[in-house]
Design an enzyme around this catalytic site. Structure first.
Site, short mmCIF file in Angstrom:
data_model
loop_
_atom_site.label_atom_id
_atom_site.label_comp_id
_atom_site.label_asym_id
_atom_site.label_seq_id
_atom_site.Cartn_x
_atom_site.Cartn_y
_atom_site.Cartn_z
N ASP A 135 0.83 -1.18 0.00
CA ASP A 135 0.00 0.00 0.00
C ASP A 135 0.88 1.25 0.00
OD1 ASP A 135 -2.48 1.15 -0.18
OD2 ASP A 135 -2.80 1.27 1.97
N HIS A 142 -3.67 13.79 1.45
CA HIS A 142 -3.96 12.84 2.53
C HIS A 142 -2.81 12.80 3.54
CE1 HIS A 142 -5.20 9.24 4.67
NE2 HIS A 142 -4.06 8.64 4.35
N ARG A 151 0.28 14.38 14.21
CA ARG A 151 1.52 14.97 14.72
C ARG A 151 1.48 16.49 14.84
NH1 ARG A 151 3.08 11.09 11.11
NH2 ARG A 151 2.97 12.64 9.47
N TYR A 253 1.25 2.01 15.82
CA TYR A 253 1.97 2.21 14.55
C TYR A 253 3.41 2.70 14.67
CZ TYR A 253 1.99 7.31 13.77
OH TYR A 253 2.26 8.65 13.82
#
Lengths: 426, 426
Positions: A135, A142, A151, A253
């Site tokens: 991906d 985006h 962030r 993540y």
């Protein structure tokens, strides 16, 4: 070989609605289960599914060098491995068979009975066995939106983004075709201000509006593909919904990327539209903001003008279109993605799938995820029935559609439609 | 079913060296090309490779319900899909066939000629078609070392690490068996103090000392596997070298994780040692430092005492062992990894491969990568020939070995040996 299948003037003897995604100029490829419980490779014209395995057995492809069982498969992988010359020849031949001026099949009712199906007689399958699924993260809008949300505005677009077509490996085993429902996933989440994580259903289940391209076998281990040659190895494209659980993602993540937040499901539209069919819709992508390294420099019209939309349909209610975007907004095109993916010698095989990453456009109405559309829940989206949505609710169906259109022809992808079921209970 | 194949007293009529990794108590599974250019599934005892396809055709497995072609395959995927009961029955039967007290094959020279090969007559293949490859990050020592090197001592172990068995998806297409050489990859690197990245050969190519487990089909989409049930779905294990390019990694990995820094190659030992064969070497892993969520809590001896070592062999020279570690150091065990992987309903299939992550131990001599051993190049490693190594040089061969040992038996994995070639030139 000329792509005669693209002739915009051609008409077919099959009935095709005027606004169909599947005129005779499309001729996509898919895999379906027939009324006789046989799996076959097929194509679609209008609302007819056409059994290519049966057509081949009846001799309609006799002047193309094909193995006998090339269409009698439960995936397109072997056909795709045959390469562009074969895809093009088969697509041209199909156009010829169904041309209104060709009476061979048109006047053979017995053969038609064998090869033609209405859509309610078939069940679409996953079109390929996905060897590896990658991906990308190729929409600047985006990446900027998500960066700002995760962030803050300062670090929104990371320093590598304008140089590297950022990507990560996804999970092949949870790629499903349109129509298969998905359970809301459970997982670890870290509530704000908490000392330790909690376990439970994700509260922030999201779609991601993507497209994906499917490759043929491209390179052996160690050998890169150039940006100029890349399209030679791209068979076609599908619509792609990369389901995401934002609360699980946020906690897991760092530092190795999304894992359980993504691998519970990704859904695809079942008909692969070939790159050949998209030829009339070539366009240039955004101009590079920074100079790109030589191996990524691409010239000319290397992307496609594909209109995209996402709709949410609560159970038993009408749908609401929540986003309208376009594939051409992507900053990195497919040729750059494939050149980047192989620059280190990583081998690409037949049936590999490469997602574009969420395709967000420049304005709010074109954002490709609820995370961005509702700005992480701060600005709920109003549905037609008056309800609000911050993310996706249980029993909502998310539908992605896509099509290209010019004055003479419309080439579409149909849709990928996936219902979100409540959490799985054993 | 009792694992009679594990009987430590059993002797075989085949000649087996005393320190062999492959006594009759091991009976691993692999895939090889025979002297007759036939691909078959086989096992190994001592330095003999045994053609299970031929043994089955000769009737030696007639009392086990197996399809005729179960061993006449170019991967183990279908055999693995048959489940633990079948693996155990076949392994027990092989032990019986080669037991010194069983004269059936022992006295049939004609059959021996058909089923037995010396190692120089065969060519080992990748044992499975890897559907999906996941790499965990389960060594606390490794995560701490890398965190310190990449982010500084303060943030060394990230807040999620003690709660989440962190993992990411890797690339299946570049998993290769022992013996296949790998080219030094090219890619983007960001030199310190530079404004923009440069392109060229990685200067920091590294190994990662890992093991991987191979699964059988475990769960449909949406349904988790519990930590208690997880081992039921683990077929066996291999040695795993997760090749890494540290300079590429550092520039690309934020925010979605490593990509081109890893997917140019991962190499595996060709014989899958079953979890059954490892039974005598069960042990407990490290005690949890923080309370783990219920779905991750595991009881009893859920890991294995497997001695590991890494050697570097410069071209034409003797090798130097640069690390000695042990699989039991891992903080998260395989059952926890599999329960975590599926807790969101992600489906696991037959032939999926799950890497452990680099297995570093508590002291410097047990670190599992050059990044850690040379502390990012600050402390070069001295080889036996007097040369230094900070990372891996062109034409170095990296060899990982692993074995378990107690008073009565040694069960080993053989080795995964991979040569690093210079950059690919078209």
């Amino acid at each position: 070989m000329t792509i005669t299948a693209n002739d915009p003037k051609r008409k077919t003897w099959l009935e095709v609605a005027k606004d169909s995604d599947f005129p005779i100029q499309n001729i996509p490829f898919g895999v379906f289960l027939t009324r006789d419980d046989i799996i076959t490779i097929g194509t679609r014209i209008g609302d007819f599914a056409i059994d290519l395995g049966a057509l081949h057995q009846l001799g309609y492809f006799d002047d193309i060098p094909l193995t006998d069982d090339i269409f009698l498969q439960d995936t397109l992988n072997d056909f795709i491995a045959d390469g562009r010359k074969t895809w093009r020849a088969v697509r041209n031949k199909i156009a010829e068979i169904f041309d209104e001026n060709n009476s061979t099949l048109k006047e053979n009712k017995e053969h038609q009975r064998i090869v033609l199906f209405t859509l309610d007689e078939i069940e679409m399958q996953l079109p390929v066995q996905v060897g590896d699924y990658t991906d990308f993260y190729s929409s600047k809008e985006h990446a900027t939106n998500v960066g700002e949300l995760f962030r803050g505005k300062e670090d929104a677009l990371l320093p590598n983004w304008l140089h590297v077509p950022v990507a990560y490996h996804g999970r092949s085993s949870s790629i499903i075709p349109s129509g298969i429902p998905v359970h809301r996933p459970k997982g670890q989440k870290m509530p704000k201000g908490s000392e330790s994580p909690i376990f439970g259903p994700s509260r922030l289940v999201d779609f991601e509006l993507e497209m994906a391209f499917i490759t043929t076998a491209a390179n052996p281990l160690g050998e890169p593909i150039s940006v100029e040659d890349a399209e030679e190895y791209i068979f076609g494209m599908v619509l792609f919904n990369d389901w995401s659980a934002r609360d699980i993602q946020k906690w897991e993540y760092v530092p190795l990327g999304p894992f359980l937040a993504k691998n519970f499901a990704s859904s695809v539209s079942p008909w692969i539209v070939t790159l050949d069919a998209l030829e009339p819709f070539r366009t240039e992508g955004p101009k590079p903001v920074k100079k790109q390294l030589d191996y990524l420099q691409s010239k000319g019209k290397k992307t496609f003008d594909i209109n995209l939309e996402v709709a949410i349909q609560p159970e038993g209610k009408e749908e609401t279109v929540v986003s309208k975007s376009n594939f051409k907004y992507l900053y990195w095109n497919m040729s750059q993605q494939l050149a980047h993916h192989t620059i280190n010698g990583c081998p690409v095989n037949s049936g590999d799938m490469m997602g574009s990453g969420t395709i967000s456009g420049p304005d709010e109405s074109s954002f490709g995820s609820m995370l961005e559309l509702s700005w992480n829940g701060e600005k709920p989206i109003k549905l037609n029935d008056g309800e609000d949505r911050k993310f996706i609710n249980d029993n909502d169906t998310v539908i992605i559609r896509g099509h290209c259109e010019n004055k003479s022809v419309r080439i579409g992808f149909g849709e990928v439609s996936t219902k979100l079921l409540p959490v799985y209970k054993a």
